[in-house]
Design a protein around this motif. Structure first.
Motif, PDB file in Angstrom:
ATOM      1  N   GLN A   3       9.047 -70.394 -14.835  1.00  0.00           N
ATOM      2  CA  GLN A   3       9.895 -70.101 -13.975  1.00  0.00           C
ATOM      3  C   GLN A   3      11.335 -70.702 -14.606  1.00  0.00           C
ATOM      4  O   GLN A   3      12.388 -69.903 -14.656  1.00  0.00           O
ATOM      5  CB  GLN A   3       9.759 -70.659 -12.573  1.00  0.00           C
ATOM      6  CG  GLN A   3      10.830 -70.478 -11.560  1.00  0.00           C
ATOM      7  CD  GLN A   3      10.847 -69.029 -11.524  1.00  0.00           C
ATOM      8  OE1 GLN A   3      10.012 -68.002 -11.307  1.00  0.00           O
ATOM      9  NE2 GLN A   3      12.195 -68.489 -11.379  1.00  0.00           N
ATOM     10  N   VAL A   6      12.629 -68.193 -16.887  1.00  0.00           N
ATOM     11  CA  VAL A   6      13.001 -67.037 -16.228  1.00  0.00           C
ATOM     12  C   VAL A   6      14.626 -67.225 -16.008  1.00  0.00           C
ATOM     13  O   VAL A   6      15.434 -66.667 -15.981  1.00  0.00           O
ATOM     14  CB  VAL A   6      12.164 -66.621 -15.207  1.00  0.00           C
ATOM     15  CG1 VAL A   6      12.978 -65.644 -14.321  1.00  0.00           C
ATOM     16  CG2 VAL A   6      10.781 -65.961 -15.600  1.00  0.00           C
ATOM     17  N   ASP A   7      14.699 -68.620 -15.472  1.00  0.00           N
ATOM     18  CA  ASP A   7      15.818 -69.001 -15.121  1.00  0.00           C
ATOM     19  C   ASP A   7      16.911 -69.359 -16.190  1.00  0.00           C
ATOM     20  O   ASP A   7      18.061 -68.735 -15.917  1.00  0.00           O
ATOM     21  CB  ASP A   7      15.929 -70.423 -14.327  1.00  0.00           C
ATOM     22  CG  ASP A   7      15.011 -70.324 -13.243  1.00  0.00           C
ATOM     23  OD1 ASP A   7      14.830 -69.171 -12.245  1.00  0.00           O
ATOM     24  OD2 ASP A   7      14.683 -71.273 -12.585  1.00  0.00           O
ATOM     25  N   THR A   9      16.855 -67.556 -18.979  1.00  0.00           N
ATOM     26  CA  THR A   9      17.073 -65.967 -19.479  1.00  0.00           C
ATOM     27  C   THR A   9      18.204 -65.472 -18.587  1.00  0.00           C
ATOM     28  O   THR A   9      19.030 -64.508 -19.056  1.00  0.00           O
ATOM     29  CB  THR A   9      15.835 -65.086 -19.669  1.00  0.00           C
ATOM     30  OG1 THR A   9      15.203 -65.100 -18.545  1.00  0.00           O
ATOM     31  CG2 THR A   9      15.124 -65.626 -20.792  1.00  0.00           C
ATOM     32  N   GLU A  10      18.232 -65.375 -17.245  1.00  0.00           N
ATOM     33  CA  GLU A  10      18.933 -65.025 -16.392  1.00  0.00           C
ATOM     34  C   GLU A  10      20.298 -65.854 -16.419  1.00  0.00           C
ATOM     35  O   GLU A  10      21.314 -65.098 -16.592  1.00  0.00           O
ATOM     36  CB  GLU A  10      18.478 -65.256 -14.932  1.00  0.00           C
ATOM     37  CG  GLU A  10      17.355 -64.412 -14.356  1.00  0.00           C
ATOM     38  CD  GLU A  10      17.676 -62.829 -14.648  1.00  0.00           C
ATOM     39  OE1 GLU A  10      18.719 -62.442 -14.166  1.00  0.00           O
ATOM     40  OE2 GLU A  10      17.009 -62.168 -15.417  1.00  0.00           O
ATOM     41  N   TYR A  11      20.441 -66.962 -16.722  1.00  0.00           N
ATOM     42  CA  TYR A  11      21.458 -67.749 -17.181  1.00  0.00           C
ATOM     43  C   TYR A  11      22.339 -67.224 -18.442  1.00  0.00           C
ATOM     44  O   TYR A  11      23.607 -66.912 -18.420  1.00  0.00           O
ATOM     45  CB  TYR A  11      21.269 -69.278 -17.304  1.00  0.00           C
ATOM     46  CG  TYR A  11      22.390 -69.968 -18.245  1.00  0.00           C
ATOM     47  CD1 TYR A  11      23.590 -70.235 -17.540  1.00  0.00           C
ATOM     48  CD2 TYR A  11      22.166 -70.614 -19.595  1.00  0.00           C
ATOM     49  CE1 TYR A  11      24.658 -71.191 -18.319  1.00  0.00           C
ATOM     50  CE2 TYR A  11      22.992 -70.913 -20.267  1.00  0.00           C
ATOM     51  CZ  TYR A  11      24.341 -71.388 -19.557  1.00  0.00           C
ATOM     52  OH  TYR A  11      25.112 -72.177 -20.192  1.00  0.00           O
ATOM     53  N   ARG A  13      21.888 -64.093 -19.414  1.00  0.00           N
ATOM     54  CA  ARG A  13      22.339 -62.756 -19.261  1.00  0.00           C
ATOM     55  C   ARG A  13      23.696 -62.624 -18.317  1.00  0.00           C
ATOM     56  O   ARG A  13      24.514 -61.828 -18.532  1.00  0.00           O
ATOM     57  CB  ARG A  13      21.094 -62.023 -18.638  1.00  0.00           C
ATOM     58  CG  ARG A  13      21.508 -60.418 -18.586  1.00  0.00           C
ATOM     59  CD  ARG A  13      20.126 -59.901 -17.907  1.00  0.00           C
ATOM     60  NE  ARG A  13      19.081 -59.953 -18.834  1.00  0.00           N
ATOM     61  CZ  ARG A  13      17.890 -60.287 -19.063  1.00  0.00           C
ATOM     62  NH1 ARG A  13      17.466 -61.089 -18.016  1.00  0.00           N
ATOM     63  NH2 ARG A  13      17.161 -60.025 -19.884  1.00  0.00           N
ATOM     64  N   ASN A  14      23.589 -63.480 -17.426  1.00  0.00           N
ATOM     65  CA  ASN A  14      24.626 -63.427 -16.044  1.00  0.00           C
ATOM     66  C   ASN A  14      25.729 -64.470 -16.513  1.00  0.00           C
ATOM     67  O   ASN A  14      26.945 -63.805 -15.927  1.00  0.00           O
ATOM     68  CB  ASN A  14      23.634 -63.579 -14.860  1.00  0.00           C
ATOM     69  CG  ASN A  14      22.843 -62.690 -14.562  1.00  0.00           C
ATOM     70  OD1 ASN A  14      22.752 -61.561 -14.936  1.00  0.00           O
ATOM     71  ND2 ASN A  14      21.805 -63.209 -13.942  1.00  0.00           N
ATOM     72  N   GLU A  15      25.743 -65.408 -16.861  1.00  0.00           N
ATOM     73  CA  GLU A  15      26.632 -66.590 -16.981  1.00  0.00           C
ATOM     74  C   GLU A  15      27.270 -66.542 -18.384  1.00  0.00           C
ATOM     75  O   GLU A  15      28.457 -66.350 -18.681  1.00  0.00           O
ATOM     76  CB  GLU A  15      26.161 -67.785 -16.624  1.00  0.00           C
ATOM     77  CG  GLU A  15      25.765 -67.833 -15.191  1.00  0.00           C
ATOM     78  CD  GLU A  15      25.589 -69.462 -14.631  1.00  0.00           C
ATOM     79  OE1 GLU A  15      26.111 -70.262 -15.165  1.00  0.00           O
ATOM     80  OE2 GLU A  15      24.658 -69.538 -13.798  1.00  0.00           O
ATOM     81  N   GLU A  20      21.760 -58.268 -25.115  1.00  0.00           N
ATOM     82  CA  GLU A  20      20.237 -58.414 -24.559  1.00  0.00           C
ATOM     83  C   GLU A  20      19.407 -58.664 -25.689  1.00  0.00           C
ATOM     84  O   GLU A  20      18.418 -59.392 -25.426  1.00  0.00           O
ATOM     85  CB  GLU A  20      20.145 -56.805 -24.108  1.00  0.00           C
ATOM     86  CG  GLU A  20      18.699 -56.583 -23.402  1.00  0.00           C
ATOM     87  CD  GLU A  20      18.635 -57.523 -22.055  1.00  0.00           C
ATOM     88  OE1 GLU A  20      17.597 -57.795 -21.743  1.00  0.00           O
ATOM     89  OE2 GLU A  20      19.801 -57.780 -21.357  1.00  0.00           O
ATOM     90  N   VAL A  23      18.979 -62.432 -25.469  1.00  0.00           N
ATOM     91  CA  VAL A  23      18.209 -62.867 -24.510  1.00  0.00           C
ATOM     92  C   VAL A  23      16.874 -62.463 -24.636  1.00  0.00           C
ATOM     93  O   VAL A  23      15.990 -63.597 -24.561  1.00  0.00           O
ATOM     94  CB  VAL A  23      18.548 -62.081 -23.423  1.00  0.00           C
ATOM     95  CG1 VAL A  23      17.700 -62.217 -22.060  1.00  0.00           C
ATOM     96  CG2 VAL A  23      20.006 -62.308 -22.778  1.00  0.00           C
TER      97      VAL A  23
END
Length: 294
Positions: A3, A6-7, A9-11, A13-15, A20, A23
């Protein structure tokens, strides 16, 4: 640990607005590290220590992974734990002081100008597909952009009157000039072909495949291979080889390093300096062949 990955990779991608490809590379490296930690009985990131990371690096080296791969894995693990530190999930970064293996930068393979021109001459017909292919190849060599950047271009990224393209994301982009031949090929594609090829009238992506959907990396890879074969070029041509050729030919003809760095989108000029080695080597070869006392 899954988890947390996942957090992270989202950071990215989004922040951080990482590409891609970046990531996916981080995710791949960290999943391998996570599997290794599971096999070692370590499930909590807070319990990972420097010895664990060193053991993983040793395992990669035992598998004869390239130095670049090992270095990238260490960098991925280090960044991951920096993220966890900021979140207060770990107190120390077990990869903080690990030295990256020294990696000798390979001199990139490039095509001669004659072979580039031969490749660009191959799509010469009047069919929609060939007109599109001509525009893609001309644009790739004219700008030195990456293939992922090429297939991500939107119609609004093209400014033909001012002869430039805008490449990258909304938060991190660069402006690259285009020459007369790329401009002419693009205008022909936009004026005569694209509206027949798109599946939807509101499609924003510049280049589409024969089904009217956005072009893929694999699709363009096949295109460039087919034209290389048609041209009788023996080198194993890749889209990145045209990027290398773009940079080397610019420097060979007197372009300054900073300008080339900016057009390529390199964050570190040392990455761009590799192309000067190609130019220096060419000069040595010319000297060796031409000088009577060489």
């Amino acid at each position: 640990m899954e988890q947390s990955i996942v957090d992270f990779t989202e950071y990215l991608r989004n922040e951080k607005k990482s590409s891609e490809n970046t990531v996916l590379s981080y995710a791949r490296d960290l999943k391998g590290f996570c599997r290794f930690m599971k096999e070692s009985g370590v499930l909590d990131p807070a319990k990972v220590n420097r010895t664990n990371v060193m053991a993983y690096v040793y395992e990669l080296q035992k598998q004869r992974k390239a130095g670049t791969t090992v270095s990238r894995n260490i960098a991925s693990i280090r960044s991951f734990f920096q993220f966890l530190q900021r979140k207060g999930l770990v107190t120390e970064n077990p990869a903080a002081d690990l030295e990256l293996p020294k990696v000798e930068k390979k001199v990139p393979e490039i095509l001669s100008l004659d072979k580039v021109e031969l490749l660009l001459e191959q799509p010469c017909g009047e069919e929609d597909k060939e007109i599109r292919d001509k525009a893609m190849l001309e644009l790739l060599y004219a700008t030195g952009i990456r293939v992922t950047e090429l297939i991500s271009l939107r119609v609004e990224d093209i400014n033909l009157p001012l002869e430039y393209i805008r490449c990258g994301s909304d938060t991190k982009s660069r402006i690259i000039p285009i020459g007369a031949q790329a401009k002419a090929s693009l205008r022909r594609y936009l004026d005569k072909v694209r509206e027949h090829m798109v599946l939807r009238s509101d499609e924003e992506v510049l280049f589409v495949n024969c089904n009217g959907k956005p072009m893929t990396r694999q699709g363009f890879w096949k295109i460039i291979k087919a034209y290389a074969k048609k041209a009788g070029i023996e080198e194993d041509i890749t889209p990145h080889m045209l990027r290398h050729s773009f940079a080397a030919h610019l420097i060979e003809n007197g372009a300054d390093l900073r300008s080339v760095q900016e057009m390529l989108g390199h964050s570190d000029i040392s990455t761009t300096q590799i192309y000067t080695k190609l130019t220096n080597q060419k000069l040595k070869n010319v000297y060796a062949k031409a000088h009577p006392r060489a």
